[in-house]
Design a protein around this motif. Structure first.
Motif, PDB file in Angstrom:
ATOM      1  N   SER A  22       0.725  -1.303   0.027  1.00 47.80           N
ATOM      2  CA  SER A  22       0.005  -0.035   0.012  1.00 47.80           C
ATOM      3  C   SER A  22       0.927   1.205   0.109  1.00 47.80           C
ATOM      4  CB  SER A  22      -1.000   0.039   1.146  1.00 47.80           C
ATOM      5  OG  SER A  22      -0.280  -0.066   2.368  1.00 47.80           O
ATOM      6  N   VAL A  23       0.479   2.204  -0.559  1.00 42.19           N
ATOM      7  CA  VAL A  23       1.130   3.723  -0.545  1.00 42.19           C
ATOM      8  C   VAL A  23       0.140   4.819   0.233  1.00 42.19           C
ATOM      9  CG1 VAL A  23       2.443   3.046  -2.515  1.00 42.19           C
ATOM     10  CG2 VAL A  23       0.177   4.032  -2.848  1.00 42.19           C
ATOM     11  N   ASP A  24       0.890   5.575   0.654  1.00 41.37           N
ATOM     12  CA  ASP A  24       0.243   7.003   1.096  1.00 41.37           C
ATOM     13  C   ASP A  24       0.560   8.221   0.179  1.00 41.37           C
ATOM     14  OD1 ASP A  24      -0.808   5.881   3.787  1.00 41.37           O
ATOM     15  OD2 ASP A  24       1.079   5.796   4.375  1.00 41.37           O
ATOM     16  N   HIS A  25      -0.394   8.664  -0.156  1.00 42.50           N
ATOM     17  CA  HIS A  25      -0.336   9.735  -1.306  1.00 42.50           C
ATOM     18  C   HIS A  25      -1.143  11.071  -0.798  1.00 42.50           C
ATOM     19  CE1 HIS A  25       0.678  11.145  -5.197  1.00 42.50           C
ATOM     20  NE2 HIS A  25      -0.459  11.512  -5.391  1.00 42.50           N
ATOM     21  N   GLY A  26      -0.670  12.112  -0.948  1.00 35.76           N
ATOM     22  CA  GLY A  26      -1.329  13.330  -0.548  1.00 35.76           C
ATOM     23  C   GLY A  26      -1.856  14.219  -1.833  1.00 35.76           C
ATOM     24  N   PHE A  27      -3.027  14.317  -1.907  1.00 34.34           N
ATOM     25  CA  PHE A  27      -3.586  15.250  -2.733  1.00 34.34           C
ATOM     26  C   PHE A  27      -3.998  16.594  -2.234  1.00 34.34           C
ATOM     27  CE2 PHE A  27      -5.278  10.838  -4.381  1.00 34.34           C
ATOM     28  CZ  PHE A  27      -4.611  11.010  -5.698  1.00 34.34           C
ATOM     29  N   THR A  28      -4.499  17.400  -2.846  1.00 34.20           N
ATOM     30  CA  THR A  28      -4.598  18.775  -2.669  1.00 34.20           C
ATOM     31  C   THR A  28      -5.839  18.839  -1.372  1.00 34.20           C
ATOM     32  OG1 THR A  28      -4.315  19.599  -4.702  1.00 34.20           O
ATOM     33  CG2 THR A  28      -5.451  21.244  -3.204  1.00 34.20           C
ATOM     34  N   HIS A  29      -6.759  18.241  -1.245  1.00 28.15           N
ATOM     35  CA  HIS A  29      -7.895  18.426  -0.360  1.00 28.15           C
ATOM     36  C   HIS A  29      -7.960  17.022   0.387  1.00 28.15           C
ATOM     37  CE1 HIS A  29      -9.570  17.392  -4.117  1.00 28.15           C
ATOM     38  NE2 HIS A  29     -10.863  16.949  -3.437  1.00 28.15           N
ATOM     39  N   PHE A  30      -7.208  15.821   0.205  1.00 28.01           N
ATOM     40  CA  PHE A  30      -7.402  14.737   0.986  1.00 28.01           C
ATOM     41  C   PHE A  30      -5.938  14.031   1.040  1.00 28.01           C
ATOM     42  CE2 PHE A  30      -9.296  13.367  -2.749  1.00 28.01           C
ATOM     43  CZ  PHE A  30      -8.864  11.990  -3.050  1.00 28.01           C
ATOM     44  N   ASP A  31      -5.868  13.230   1.903  1.00 30.62           N
ATOM     45  CA  ASP A  31      -4.839  12.269   1.915  1.00 30.62           C
ATOM     46  C   ASP A  31      -5.491  10.944   1.668  1.00 30.62           C
ATOM     47  OD1 ASP A  31      -2.651  14.070   2.449  1.00 30.62           O
ATOM     48  OD2 ASP A  31      -3.402  14.058   4.468  1.00 30.62           O
ATOM     49  N   LEU A  32      -4.728  10.004   1.101  1.00 36.84           N
ATOM     50  CA  LEU A  32      -5.121   8.603   0.504  1.00 36.84           C
ATOM     51  C   LEU A  32      -4.153   7.465   0.952  1.00 36.84           C
ATOM     52  CD1 LEU A  32      -7.375   6.925  -0.959  1.00 36.84           C
ATOM     53  CD2 LEU A  32      -6.003   7.178  -3.148  1.00 36.84           C
ATOM     54  N   THR A  33      -4.541   6.549   1.572  1.00 33.35           N
ATOM     55  CA  THR A  33      -4.151   5.173   1.426  1.00 33.35           C
ATOM     56  C   THR A  33      -4.653   4.375   0.492  1.00 33.35           C
ATOM     57  OG1 THR A  33      -3.594   5.468   3.914  1.00 33.35           O
ATOM     58  CG2 THR A  33      -3.322   3.319   2.923  1.00 33.35           C
ATOM     59  N   LEU A  34      -3.763   3.830  -0.461  1.00 31.80           N
ATOM     60  CA  LEU A  34      -4.182   2.947  -1.495  1.00 31.80           C
ATOM     61  C   LEU A  34      -3.639   1.622  -1.331  1.00 31.80           C
ATOM     62  CD1 LEU A  34      -6.314   2.937  -4.085  1.00 31.80           C
ATOM     63  CD2 LEU A  34      -4.072   3.481  -5.464  1.00 31.80           C
ATOM     64  N   THR A  35      -4.494   0.462  -1.360  1.00 29.17           N
ATOM     65  CA  THR A  35      -3.817  -0.699  -1.021  1.00 29.17           C
ATOM     66  C   THR A  35      -4.024  -1.635  -2.382  1.00 29.17           C
ATOM     67  OG1 THR A  35      -4.468  -0.567   1.433  1.00 29.17           O
ATOM     68  CG2 THR A  35      -4.089  -2.779   0.473  1.00 29.17           C
ATOM     69  N   LEU A  36      -3.084  -2.412  -2.485  1.00 29.03           N
ATOM     70  CA  LEU A  36      -3.172  -3.136  -3.774  1.00 29.03           C
ATOM     71  C   LEU A  36      -3.547  -4.720  -3.421  1.00 29.03           C
ATOM     72  CD1 LEU A  36      -2.676  -2.974  -7.053  1.00 29.03           C
ATOM     73  CD2 LEU A  36      -0.268  -3.802  -6.285  1.00 29.03           C
ATOM     74  N   VAL A  37      -4.533  -5.216  -3.919  1.00 27.93           N
ATOM     75  CA  VAL A  37      -4.812  -6.533  -3.764  1.00 27.93           C
ATOM     76  C   VAL A  37      -5.177  -7.286  -4.982  1.00 27.93           C
ATOM     77  CG1 VAL A  37      -6.117  -5.986  -1.686  1.00 27.93           C
ATOM     78  CG2 VAL A  37      -7.279  -6.140  -4.024  1.00 27.93           C
ATOM     79  N   ARG A  38      -4.672  -8.612  -4.979  1.00 22.80           N
ATOM     80  CA  ARG A  38      -4.994  -9.383  -6.297  1.00 22.80           C
ATOM     81  C   ARG A  38      -6.168  -9.582  -6.377  1.00 22.80           C
ATOM     82  NH1 ARG A  38      -0.282 -11.444  -8.528  1.00 22.80           N
ATOM     83  NH2 ARG A  38       1.650 -11.374  -6.948  1.00 22.80           N
ATOM     84  N   ARG A  39      -6.723  -9.767  -7.835  1.00 30.19           N
ATOM     85  CA  ARG A  39      -7.946 -10.317  -8.251  1.00 30.19           C
ATOM     86  C   ARG A  39      -7.693 -11.075  -9.472  1.00 30.19           C
ATOM     87  NH1 ARG A  39      -9.701  -8.789  -4.211  1.00 30.19           N
ATOM     88  NH2 ARG A  39     -11.315  -7.394  -3.756  1.00 30.19           N
ATOM     89  N   GLU A  40      -8.709 -11.942  -9.557  1.00 27.84           N
ATOM     90  CA  GLU A  40      -8.526 -12.939 -10.893  1.00 27.84           C
ATOM     91  C   GLU A  40      -9.069 -12.208 -12.182  1.00 27.84           C
ATOM     92  OE1 GLU A  40      -6.965 -15.666 -10.424  1.00 27.84           O
ATOM     93  OE2 GLU A  40      -6.739 -14.790  -8.460  1.00 27.84           O
ATOM     94  N   VAL A  41      -8.500 -12.956 -13.119  1.00 29.03           N
ATOM     95  CA  VAL A  41      -8.896 -12.417 -14.662  1.00 29.03           C
ATOM     96  C   VAL A  41     -10.408 -12.106 -14.641  1.00 29.03           C
ATOM     97  CG1 VAL A  41      -8.864 -12.928 -17.022  1.00 29.03           C
ATOM     98  CG2 VAL A  41      -6.893 -13.355 -15.555  1.00 29.03           C
ATOM     99  N   GLN A  42     -11.328 -12.783 -14.200  1.00 23.49           N
ATOM    100  CA  GLN A  42     -12.638 -12.718 -14.429  1.00 23.49           C
ATOM    101  C   GLN A  42     -13.399 -11.597 -14.009  1.00 23.49           C
ATOM    102  OE1 GLN A  42     -11.480 -15.188 -13.204  1.00 23.49           O
ATOM    103  NE2 GLN A  42     -12.674 -16.205 -11.280  1.00 23.49           N
ATOM    104  N   ASP A  43     -12.689 -10.721 -13.113  1.00 19.67           N
ATOM    105  CA  ASP A  43     -12.982  -9.725 -12.432  1.00 19.67           C
ATOM    106  C   ASP A  43     -12.588  -8.242 -13.268  1.00 19.67           C
ATOM    107  OD1 ASP A  43     -13.897 -11.025 -10.288  1.00 19.67           O
ATOM    108  OD2 ASP A  43     -12.176 -10.656  -8.894  1.00 19.67           O
ATOM    109  N   ALA A  44     -12.021  -8.502 -14.323  1.00 17.52           N
ATOM    110  CA  ALA A  44     -11.484  -7.366 -15.328  1.00 17.52           C
ATOM    111  C   ALA A  44     -12.767  -7.037 -15.760  1.00 17.52           C
ATOM    112  CB  ALA A  44     -10.666  -7.914 -16.515  1.00 17.52           C
ATOM    113  N   ALA A  45     -12.842  -5.753 -15.733  1.00 13.47           N
ATOM    114  CA  ALA A  45     -14.196  -4.932 -16.432  1.00 13.47           C
ATOM    115  C   ALA A  45     -13.820  -5.021 -17.923  1.00 13.47           C
ATOM    116  CB  ALA A  45     -14.021  -3.291 -15.928  1.00 13.47           C
TER     117      ALA A  45
END
Length: 342
Positions: free
Chosen positions: A287-310
């Motif tokens: 996961s990474v922490d990232h600061g935007f102008t009007h909020f901070d975000l913690t974004l976490t990466l998870v694995r998904r299977e191919v059938q979940d692809a949009a």
DNA sequence: CAATCGTGGCT
DNA sequence: TAGCCAAGATT
């Protein structure tokens, strides 16, 4: 109408030019003062858009790459959206990139490939607001427009001791600046004031001792000069959380294009869920922490299977992910993912 | 008017 | 270091 006022005003520009003509910053998009060269309106416009809320250091490389790849407004007008958005990746405020293309296409389609040469005409183009219209009109077309950016706001607010908070003060700043604009060098005048604000009349620790217009500066010597211009108080930034999906197959990862409206609009990204006020229950790979102008975000990466692809998206070679044009948030996350020892 | 919209550098 | 800030535009 007094001759006195005219003399004082000309004195300001004269003192400013006395400094600028020897101290002007050398910038890729700038024609040096005193040069016989005529600025290319396309390059002036490109630079001004890139410089909106963005530092000179951050812009330089992007400006070189954009103008090398798309040398004229006609070239840019026929570029693919995805190429332009990818080339803009990392520079931020991505509505600028969408408007850049819209503007180039408007100039090509509605103006015969030539930028309007008046402030009013420029102001009607996508992504061109009050500042950019005035700046391009002055720098590229020699129009005596009143150019006010954050540097000039600071210089004038101090020079005239304007203590009204921004943004209301902008009206007074423009009124104070208008009679100072010299008819013969309006573009250099604007750029000189911006250089002054960037190098001498700085936000903190201004170098008043070497300022070319210190003689009649009303804030000179004041211990609280850094207080000017007065700005409104800032709001607290909330912290948000989100998931991004790593969907991998045959050495490729699934990327999507974010919707034009909202954060990182129009940019390629990893697929994922909405960003919420509460952390996800699921634990991720990284996961990474990232600061935007009007909020901070913690974004976490998870694995998904191919059938979940949009259905909307594309498979991108993982070995060439740097070329995908991901905005910094996602580049940080994928970098961390790929650096991770598996 | 006020909120939204990125990122990196500086102190 | 954690906040501040930048050649603002749009809605």
């Amino acid at each position: 109408m007094s001759v006195q006022t005219s003399d004082i005003d000309e004195g300001f520009a004269a003192r400013l030019f006395g400094w600028y003509d020897r101290a002007a910053r050398v910038l890729p998009w700038r024609v040096p003062p005193g040069s016989a060269a005529i600025p290319d309106p396309y390059r002036v416009w490109m630079a001004e858009v890139m410089l909106q809320q963005t530092t000179v250091a951050a812009v330089a490389g992007y400006f070189e790459r954009f103008t090398a790849r798309w040398p004229t407004v006609a070239d840019l007008a026929t570029a693919d959206d995805a190429d332009v958005m990818a080339a803009w990746a990392g520079l931020g405020y991505y509505a600028r990139a969408r408007n850049l293309l819209a503007c180039a296409r408007a100039v090509a389609a509605d103006h015969g490939g030539l930028f309007p040469d008046t402030e009013e005409g420029l102001r009607a183009l996508p992504g061109v607001g009050d500042y950019t219209a005035a700046a391009v009109a002055a720098i590229a077309f020699g129009r005596p427009s009143v150019v006010v950016d954050a540097n000039i706001e600071r210089v004038i607010a101090r020079h005239r001791l304007i203590e009204i908070p921004l943004p209301a003060a902008k009206r007074d700043i423009k009124a104070a600046l208008a009679p100072l604009v010299p008819a013969d060098r309006p573009g250099d005048f604007a750029q000189a004031l911006m250089d002054l604000g960037a190098t001498i009349c700085t936000v903190r620790s201004p170098a008043c001792g070497i300022c070319p217009v210190m003689a009649d500066c009303r804030a000179r010597g004041r211990a609280d000069i850094e207080r000017l211009p007065v700005k409104p108080p800032k709001k607290a930034k909330p912290h948000r959380h989100g998931l991004a999906y790593w969907i991998e197959q045959d050495g490729r990862v699934w990327l999507v294009r974010r919707p034009d409206k909202g954060m990182l609009g129009g940019m390629r990204a990893l697929p994922g869920g909405d960003w919420t006020d509460t952390p996800p229950r699921e634990s991720g790979i990284v996961s990474v922490d990232h600061g935007f102008t009007h909020f901070d975000l913690t974004l976490t990466l998870v694995r998904r299977e191919v059938q979940d692809a949009a259905t909307e998206g594309l498979w991108w070679p993982i070995s060439d992910l740097d070329a995908a044009g991901l905005p910094t948030l996602y580049r940080k996350l994928t970098d961390k993912m790929l650096e991770r020892v598996q």
